[in-house]
Design an enzyme around this catalytic site. Sequence first.
Site, mmCIF file in Angstrom:
data_model
loop_
_atom_site.group_PDB
_atom_site.id
_atom_site.type_symbol
_atom_site.label_atom_id
_atom_site.label_comp_id
_atom_site.label_asym_id
_atom_site.label_seq_id
_atom_site.Cartn_x
_atom_site.Cartn_y
_atom_site.Cartn_z
ATOM 1 N N ASP A 90 42.232 7.695 17.802
ATOM 2 C CA ASP A 90 40.823 7.302 17.700
ATOM 3 C C ASP A 90 40.529 6.960 16.244
ATOM 4 O O ASP A 90 40.185 7.841 15.450
ATOM 5 C CB ASP A 90 39.909 8.440 18.151
ATOM 6 C CG ASP A 90 39.793 8.544 19.653
ATOM 7 O OD1 ASP A 90 39.219 7.630 20.254
ATOM 8 O OD2 ASP A 90 40.288 9.539 20.221
ATOM 9 N N ARG A 98 40.862 9.827 12.506
ATOM 10 C CA ARG A 98 41.870 10.887 12.572
ATOM 11 C C ARG A 98 42.803 10.801 11.363
ATOM 12 O O ARG A 98 43.143 11.811 10.763
ATOM 13 C CB ARG A 98 42.690 10.787 13.862
ATOM 14 C CG ARG A 98 41.849 10.758 15.136
ATOM 15 C CD ARG A 98 41.114 12.047 15.403
ATOM 16 N NE ARG A 98 40.358 11.983 16.648
ATOM 17 C CZ ARG A 98 39.045 12.034 16.744
ATOM 18 N NH1 ARG A 98 38.304 12.137 15.655
ATOM 19 N NH2 ARG A 98 38.445 11.982 17.919
ATOM 20 N N ARG A 160 28.144 5.105 16.188
ATOM 21 C CA ARG A 160 29.477 4.599 16.551
ATOM 22 C C ARG A 160 29.383 3.207 17.175
ATOM 23 O O ARG A 160 30.394 2.509 17.275
ATOM 24 C CB ARG A 160 30.162 5.558 17.524
ATOM 25 C CG ARG A 160 30.410 6.945 16.948
ATOM 26 C CD ARG A 160 30.837 7.916 18.030
ATOM 27 N NE ARG A 160 32.113 7.514 18.617
ATOM 28 C CZ ARG A 160 32.521 7.885 19.828
ATOM 29 N NH1 ARG A 160 31.734 8.614 20.618
ATOM 30 N NH2 ARG A 160 33.700 7.502 20.278
ATOM 31 N N LYS A 190 35.714 0.506 24.288
ATOM 32 C CA LYS A 190 35.260 1.675 25.044
ATOM 33 C C LYS A 190 33.730 1.791 24.951
ATOM 34 O O LYS A 190 33.125 1.212 24.040
ATOM 35 C CB LYS A 190 35.923 2.944 24.500
ATOM 36 C CG LYS A 190 35.650 3.229 23.010
ATOM 37 C CD LYS A 190 36.462 4.406 22.527
ATOM 38 C CE LYS A 190 36.173 4.707 21.060
ATOM 39 N NZ LYS A 190 37.036 5.770 20.529
ATOM 40 N N HIS A 191 33.062 2.431 25.902
ATOM 41 C CA HIS A 191 33.547 3.208 27.034
ATOM 42 C C HIS A 191 33.003 2.528 28.294
ATOM 43 O O HIS A 191 31.821 2.664 28.584
ATOM 44 C CB HIS A 191 33.052 4.628 26.979
ATOM 45 C CG HIS A 191 33.306 5.317 25.662
ATOM 46 N ND1 HIS A 191 32.542 5.081 24.519
ATOM 47 C CD2 HIS A 191 34.252 6.206 25.291
ATOM 48 C CE1 HIS A 191 32.995 5.817 23.522
ATOM 49 N NE2 HIS A 191 34.044 6.506 23.951
ATOM 50 N N HIS A 203 31.670 14.783 26.899
ATOM 51 C CA HIS A 203 32.545 15.855 26.440
ATOM 52 C C HIS A 203 32.085 17.193 27.026
ATOM 53 O O HIS A 203 32.902 18.082 27.280
ATOM 54 C CB HIS A 203 32.505 15.983 24.906
ATOM 55 C CG HIS A 203 33.171 14.865 24.182
ATOM 56 N ND1 HIS A 203 32.520 13.706 23.850
ATOM 57 C CD2 HIS A 203 34.433 14.729 23.713
ATOM 58 C CE1 HIS A 203 33.341 12.908 23.195
ATOM 59 N NE2 HIS A 203 34.507 13.498 23.104
ATOM 60 N N ASP A 272 39.179 7.934 29.487
ATOM 61 C CA ASP A 272 38.741 8.858 28.451
ATOM 62 C C ASP A 272 39.429 10.192 28.750
ATOM 63 O O ASP A 272 40.002 10.395 29.830
ATOM 64 C CB ASP A 272 37.214 8.984 28.456
ATOM 65 C CG ASP A 272 36.651 9.278 27.070
ATOM 66 O OD1 ASP A 272 37.411 9.746 26.205
ATOM 67 O OD2 ASP A 272 35.453 9.039 26.850
#
Length: 519
Positions: A90, A98, A160, A190-191, A203, A272
């Site tokens: 990601d 990351r 984002r 995404k998404h 999440h 996901d």
Amino acid sequence: MTSRELDHSASPAGPLAPDLPADLPRLINSVILPGFIGTTVPQWLATALGNGLAGVVYFSHNIDPDAPEQVTALSAAIRAANPDAVIGVDEEGGNVTRLEARDGSTIPGAAALGALDELTTTTAAGRAIGRLCRDAGINLTIAPVADVNTNPLNPVIGVRAFGSDTALVSAHTAAAVIGIQAERVAACAKHFPGHGDTVADSHMDTARVDLTMEQMRQFHLPPFKAAADAGVAAMMSAHIIIPELGEAAATLNPAAGALLREMGFAGVLITDALDMAAVRATVGPGEGGVLALLAGNDLLCVGNPQNAYTTGRDDESCYTEVYDALFAAATSGRLPVAVLRRADARVQALVQWSKGKPLPETDVFYDWVAVSARACRLDSIGHGTAVTLPELTGSGLLTLVDARTGHNMAAGPTQNFLAQALGSYAVTEANATELSSAELEIVLMQSEGAVLVIVDSLDSPEQQETLELVLATAPGAVCINAGLAPEHACAVATIHCYGFSRVAAQAVVSLLEQEQGEP
């Protein structure tokens, strides 16, 4: 069946049935993309990769920022076990990174790029992300975000996304895809079919989009069509429910998979993470993997084994839970072998494409701090109520109040990048969530020099309360808004920086210093 048994073409009960292919264990592995713990390849992962595991997803705990060559060596070790491995990450720029998780992203995020609205700059940012990944041996970045953030209360998308305007998001999504894939790194929009109008974070819970399909086609599907038209190699399905498509989350819903293919997308559809609550707390990751493949997905993102809700389970067991469920479904006939072969073919096509040569580099240099500074919006600064910061000099004193009340689950906990960017100043930090109002007032009354207060949601009552308290005690304080900027101008001096990352923080400091230098 455990990973230690994967080199045997057998089920736990004995040999495969005569009507099942001998390569069934490899086929099952070929659609699984797990996470793992550590900065080297654990034995179970090496075994699975040798038996056809599709690849891995990196998380920040797989990256050692103090060893610059570590991640490249890790990628090489993975490909030594499986030369055709997909290595995903990601890497969105801005808040979600990351590879640069500890120190913050050096590349602007989507909201800043959307606010600036220069397509060539977005393409260049995409290329910078692609280059960062390619240098680390990564051939899939799970970006860009193609969601249209039409709900300002959205807890997981926000900055984002490129913005709330469908046409703008569509154009910048395509531009980012083109930039990323110029490096022969697969982009993943995404998404799907659009997470921008939710008020739940998948999440943590099942998210629902209470829009008609006509509204979805008008406002939320066009960026995904733009990504497909730009040749995006992959897309990620979302754990969201759209009532007209049925009560199953899109990841598990054949109607959502068919909708995407009808839009002309022929690439790899990635789920996901299956450990997110929308799947984990309902059907579970194993059954979720089966349903996702039956719904048209090609690659199963298992998730992050270090997440709090997997405490007590190791990385191998997270993987084997999905493998065992697929094996059982395939041997029973519920999961057709043809589905596995189709998914495997799509994944391998992506891998072979990624082995090609990147496009020639341009000779245009981008100063990403300067780009981020140009993207910032300044309210009540230099427009009749100019803010002066007389103490913001090389040895100046500064009080920095952090009013934020949590973190975005996709980004994870981060350092205070603004405090780091202000490293040349004498900074007193105050975290409002750790202090009572009285304690914060004492800090402010004792402060000397400039006062800055960081927020990431101007709609948050708690953050507004902290901001009002700061301004009551220190009327000259400047608000640094790392969240969405409202359409109207703020009544207090505010720098809207559209995200919280290293590059955004450096941009804010450059603006403050520039403002100080103005007459």
